[in-house]
Design a protein around this motif. Structure first.
Motif, PDB file in Angstrom:
ATOM      1  N   TYR A 356       0.839  -1.197   0.000  1.00  0.00           N
ATOM      2  CA  TYR A 356       0.000   0.000   0.000  1.00  0.00           C
ATOM      3  C   TYR A 356       0.879   1.254   0.000  1.00  0.00           C
ATOM      4  N   LYS A 357       0.539   2.213  -0.862  1.00  0.00           N
ATOM      5  CA  LYS A 357       1.278   3.479  -0.917  1.00  0.00           C
ATOM      6  C   LYS A 357       0.376   4.664  -0.599  1.00  0.00           C
ATOM      7  N   GLU A 358      -0.684   4.825  -1.393  1.00  0.00           N
ATOM      8  CA  GLU A 358      -1.553   5.982  -1.197  1.00  0.00           C
ATOM      9  C   GLU A 358      -2.344   5.878   0.103  1.00  0.00           C
ATOM     10  N   HIS A 359      -2.679   4.665   0.513  1.00  0.00           N
ATOM     11  CA  HIS A 359      -3.500   4.475   1.709  1.00  0.00           C
ATOM     12  C   HIS A 359      -2.670   3.856   2.834  1.00  0.00           C
ATOM     13  N   GLN A 360      -2.264   4.726   3.767  1.00  0.00           N
ATOM     14  CA  GLN A 360      -1.520   4.290   4.950  1.00  0.00           C
ATOM     15  C   GLN A 360      -2.121   4.986   6.172  1.00  0.00           C
ATOM     16  N   GLU A 361      -3.439   4.816   6.298  1.00  0.00           N
ATOM     17  CA  GLU A 361      -4.201   5.587   7.291  1.00  0.00           C
ATOM     18  C   GLU A 361      -3.737   5.355   8.723  1.00  0.00           C
ATOM     19  N   VAL A 362      -3.449   4.109   9.063  1.00  0.00           N
ATOM     20  CA  VAL A 362      -3.036   3.827  10.441  1.00  0.00           C
ATOM     21  C   VAL A 362      -1.689   4.493  10.726  1.00  0.00           C
ATOM     22  N   GLY A 363      -0.773   4.438   9.769  1.00  0.00           N
ATOM     23  CA  GLY A 363       0.517   5.091   9.946  1.00  0.00           C
ATOM     24  C   GLY A 363       0.381   6.589  10.151  1.00  0.00           C
ATOM     25  N   VAL A 364      -0.459   7.229   9.353  1.00  0.00           N
ATOM     26  CA  VAL A 364      -0.677   8.671   9.493  1.00  0.00           C
ATOM     27  C   VAL A 364      -1.314   8.991  10.850  1.00  0.00           C
ATOM     28  N   THR A 365      -2.247   8.162  11.282  1.00  0.00           N
ATOM     29  CA  THR A 365      -2.904   8.377  12.578  1.00  0.00           C
ATOM     30  C   THR A 365      -1.893   8.289  13.718  1.00  0.00           C
ATOM     31  N   ILE A 366      -1.008   7.302  13.665  1.00  0.00           N
ATOM     32  CA  ILE A 366       0.030   7.171  14.700  1.00  0.00           C
ATOM     33  C   ILE A 366       0.948   8.382  14.686  1.00  0.00           C
ATOM     34  N   ALA A 367       1.393   8.788  13.494  1.00  0.00           N
ATOM     35  CA  ALA A 367       2.305   9.923  13.389  1.00  0.00           C
ATOM     36  C   ALA A 367       1.677  11.198  13.947  1.00  0.00           C
ATOM     37  N   ALA A 368       0.409  11.439  13.604  1.00  0.00           N
ATOM     38  CA  ALA A 368      -0.264  12.640  14.084  1.00  0.00           C
ATOM     39  C   ALA A 368      -0.436  12.611  15.598  1.00  0.00           C
ATOM     40  N   ALA A 369      -0.818  11.453  16.142  1.00  0.00           N
ATOM     41  CA  ALA A 369      -1.015  11.348  17.586  1.00  0.00           C
ATOM     42  C   ALA A 369       0.292  11.563  18.340  1.00  0.00           C
ATOM     43  N   LYS A 370       1.372  10.986  17.833  1.00  0.00           N
ATOM     44  CA  LYS A 370       2.674  11.175  18.482  1.00  0.00           C
ATOM     45  C   LYS A 370       3.087  12.654  18.436  1.00  0.00           C
ATOM     46  N   HIS A 371       2.819  13.300  17.321  1.00  0.00           N
ATOM     47  CA  HIS A 371       3.164  14.721  17.210  1.00  0.00           C
ATOM     48  C   HIS A 371       2.396  15.548  18.235  1.00  0.00           C
ATOM     49  N   LEU A 372       1.111  15.291  18.362  1.00  0.00           N
ATOM     50  CA  LEU A 372       0.289  16.086  19.281  1.00  0.00           C
ATOM     51  C   LEU A 372       0.644  15.821  20.740  1.00  0.00           C
ATOM     52  N   LEU A 373       1.050  14.599  21.057  1.00  0.00           N
ATOM     53  CA  LEU A 373       1.385  14.266  22.442  1.00  0.00           C
ATOM     54  C   LEU A 373       2.804  14.669  22.826  1.00  0.00           C
ATOM     55  N   GLY A 374       3.679  14.809  21.852  1.00  0.00           N
ATOM     56  CA  GLY A 374       5.069  15.110  22.182  1.00  0.00           C
ATOM     57  C   GLY A 374       5.672  13.969  22.981  1.00  0.00           C
ATOM     58  N   ASP A 375       6.228  14.295  24.154  1.00  0.00           N
ATOM     59  CA  ASP A 375       6.832  13.250  24.982  1.00  0.00           C
ATOM     60  C   ASP A 375       5.892  12.790  26.087  1.00  0.00           C
ATOM     61  N   LYS A 376       4.601  13.074  25.949  1.00  0.00           N
ATOM     62  CA  LYS A 376       3.611  12.681  26.953  1.00  0.00           C
ATOM     63  C   LYS A 376       2.827  11.453  26.471  1.00  0.00           C
ATOM     64  N   GLY A 377       2.189  10.761  27.396  1.00  0.00           N
ATOM     65  CA  GLY A 377       1.262   9.690  27.063  1.00  0.00           C
ATOM     66  C   GLY A 377       1.902   8.557  26.295  1.00  0.00           C
ATOM     67  N   ALA A 378       1.088   7.880  25.485  1.00  0.00           N
ATOM     68  CA  ALA A 378       1.570   6.738  24.712  1.00  0.00           C
ATOM     69  C   ALA A 378       0.631   6.480  23.546  1.00  0.00           C
ATOM     70  N   VAL A 379       1.192   5.887  22.469  1.00  0.00           N
ATOM     71  CA  VAL A 379       0.433   5.599  21.248  1.00  0.00           C
ATOM     72  C   VAL A 379       0.874   4.246  20.709  1.00  0.00           C
ATOM     73  N   ARG A 380      -0.098   3.463  20.237  1.00  0.00           N
ATOM     74  CA  ARG A 380       0.237   2.177  19.604  1.00  0.00           C
ATOM     75  C   ARG A 380      -0.867   1.771  18.642  1.00  0.00           C
ATOM     76  N   VAL A 381      -0.494   0.940  17.647  1.00  0.00           N
ATOM     77  CA  VAL A 381      -1.515   0.334  16.801  1.00  0.00           C
ATOM     78  C   VAL A 381      -2.387  -0.538  17.688  1.00  0.00           C
ATOM     79  N   HIS A 382      -3.657  -0.615  17.333  1.00  0.00           N
ATOM     80  CA  HIS A 382      -4.639  -1.248  18.217  1.00  0.00           C
ATOM     81  C   HIS A 382      -5.234  -2.466  17.535  1.00  0.00           C
ATOM     82  N   GLY A 383      -5.182  -3.606  18.202  1.00  0.00           N
ATOM     83  CA  GLY A 383      -5.831  -4.794  17.680  1.00  0.00           C
ATOM     84  C   GLY A 383      -5.083  -5.390  16.503  1.00  0.00           C
ATOM     85  N   GLY A 384      -5.834  -5.877  15.523  1.00  0.00           N
ATOM     86  CA  GLY A 384      -5.238  -6.604  14.413  1.00  0.00           C
ATOM     87  C   GLY A 384      -4.294  -5.769  13.574  1.00  0.00           C
TER      88      GLY A 384
END
Length: 428
Positions: A356-384
């Protein structure tokens, strides 16, 4: 528990069940009117779809959140999971047709003949397969099945990684158990029945974590070393008291066409285990895997080897997460959540479907969440993975800004702030 439909509606309207609903939906009794209205609506749906009934029962099965152990369950590993306060609900009532008739809102009516419960190859990947499989499993356990009409409504998003499929399986199991088992089976058995139906009838080689978390409820850690007798232990923790909000982020990608991607993970892990003399990775000491690494690479390929590295590490991380939560050490817990997320992306490779190239929605979601949290909290792919959702633990003081930021990127309503539900599959 069956009651006349007018009695149910009156009790729901009068707030008779407010305390029960407050427990299931993690809110105050005064805030349960909307939930009561959902149950009244499924009663209406039952009558509109199937005609009048003398009595009906009301049921619920929650979605789940996987907190630790990404794809460890099918390797007989450990997981940390919890049920959440979004769910699938149903009204069920007897019919005289010796058929199980199920109407889920937004889907076609599904009907199976209770005299014909053999698996059908042509039914794989259909709702009928799950229903037929669960009915067969309950029959094997002594259930005297009879005709039943079921009307279902859900606020668990389909394909979202909160496991609407497990909630459906558990919901059907709770209903069949309540209506037809003289000696009730346990929540663990209901989960095992759902998994068996999905494996044998539906044709998807899923693990047992999703069904177990939905069926048993609250936060639990499960050791699947013996899948027939999994060790389930409660983990007492209140994330809100630690100043953390649990967010599930809907990436906007759907699981529907990704069965082959999911099936490849357990298949590759089992292939590595076979090279090392085991059936699953839990059978194989890590040292044996390392010693056999060149042979595993030759026979299974490098992706399978990397996935095995992930499973070994994430299995160990679960034990460390449980220990950290028992100790109230949330800094260590959050570090471990982040470690699991990195391992899933780098080694397990279940963030972006192959090619997949054009559609990498989960990757973009992780990247955005990490950016907004900075060094706080935690982020991970969820489930399958591959599609569906991302999990974030967000400091409460950042929640409003984080939610607004994520929904500006993903779309309104894509950031779900959830609570851990204290009960799994439930009879109202």
């Amino acid at each position: 528990m069956m009651k006349s439909i007018p009695v149910w509606k009156q009790e729901l309207s009068d707030g008779v069940h407010a305390a029960r609903l407050a427990s299931l939906y993690c809110c105050a009794p005064a805030e349960t009117a909307s939930e009561a209205a959902r149950y009244a609506a499924v009663l209406d749906g039952l009558e509109k779809t199937f005609g009048s009934h003398a009595e009906a029962g009301l049921y619920s099965a929650p979605g789940r959140t996987e907190i630790g152990g990404n794809h460890t369950d099918h390797q007989h590993g450990r997981v940390l999971a919890g049920s959440v306060n979004i769910d699938m609900i149903a009204a069920a009532a007897p019919n005289d047709k010796n058929q199980l008739r199920v109407q889920s809102e937004g889907y076609d009516l599904c009907v199976i003949d209770l005299n014909d419960l053999e698996a059908r190859k042509e039914e794989e990947n259909t709702t009928a397969a799950l229903l037929r499989g669960e009915c067969a499993a309950f029959t094997q356990r002594g259930a005297k099945l009879a005709g039943l009409d079921i009307y279902i409504s859900s606020n668990v998003p389909k394909g979202s990684g909160v496991s609407s499929s497990a909630a459906f399986e558990v919901l059907i199991g709770v209903i069949l158990n309540d209506c037809f088992m003289a000696e009730k089976v346990s929540p663990i058995a209901i989960a095992q029945i759902g998994q068996w139906a999905e494996n044998v009838y539906f044709g998807k080689p899923c693990g047992l974590m999703d069904q177990m978390a939905s069926s048993v409820g609250n936060i639990i850690t499960i050791d699947f070393a013996s899948p027939a007798k999994p060790v389930v232990e409660p983990v007492a923790v209140d994330f809100s008291k630690a100043g953390l909000a649990l967010c599930i982020l809907d990436s906007g990608a759907d699981h529907a066409d990704l069965t082959d991607e999911y099936a490849a993970i357990p298949a590759e892990c089992r292939a590595v285990a076979a090279v090392c003399g085991g059936e699953v990775l839990r059978d194989v000491p890590f040292e044996t895997f390392l010693a056999k690494l060149p042979e595993c690479r030759r026979q299974c390929g490098d992706r399978a080897v990397l996935r095995a590295f992930h499973v070994y590490a994430d299995n160990d991380r679960v034990a460390k997460q449980v220990a950290a939560l028992h100790d109230g050490d949330f800094d260590t817990f959050l570090c471990l959540v982040n470690e699991s997320g990195r391992s899933s992306w780098e080694y397990l490779q279940n963030v972006i479907p192959a090619g997949y190239k054009e559609h990498q929605e989960v990757g973009v979601t992780i990247a955005a969440a990490k950016h907004l949290l900075g060094d706080k909290g935690a982020v991970r792919v969820h489930g399958g993975g591959f599609a569906g959702t991302v999990q974030a633990f967000v400091p409460v003081e950042m929640l409003d800004e984080f939610k607004a930021g994520m929904e500006a990127i993903l779309g309104e309503g894509r950031c779900h702030v959830l609570s851990i539900r204290p009960e799994g599959g439930a009879v109202l």
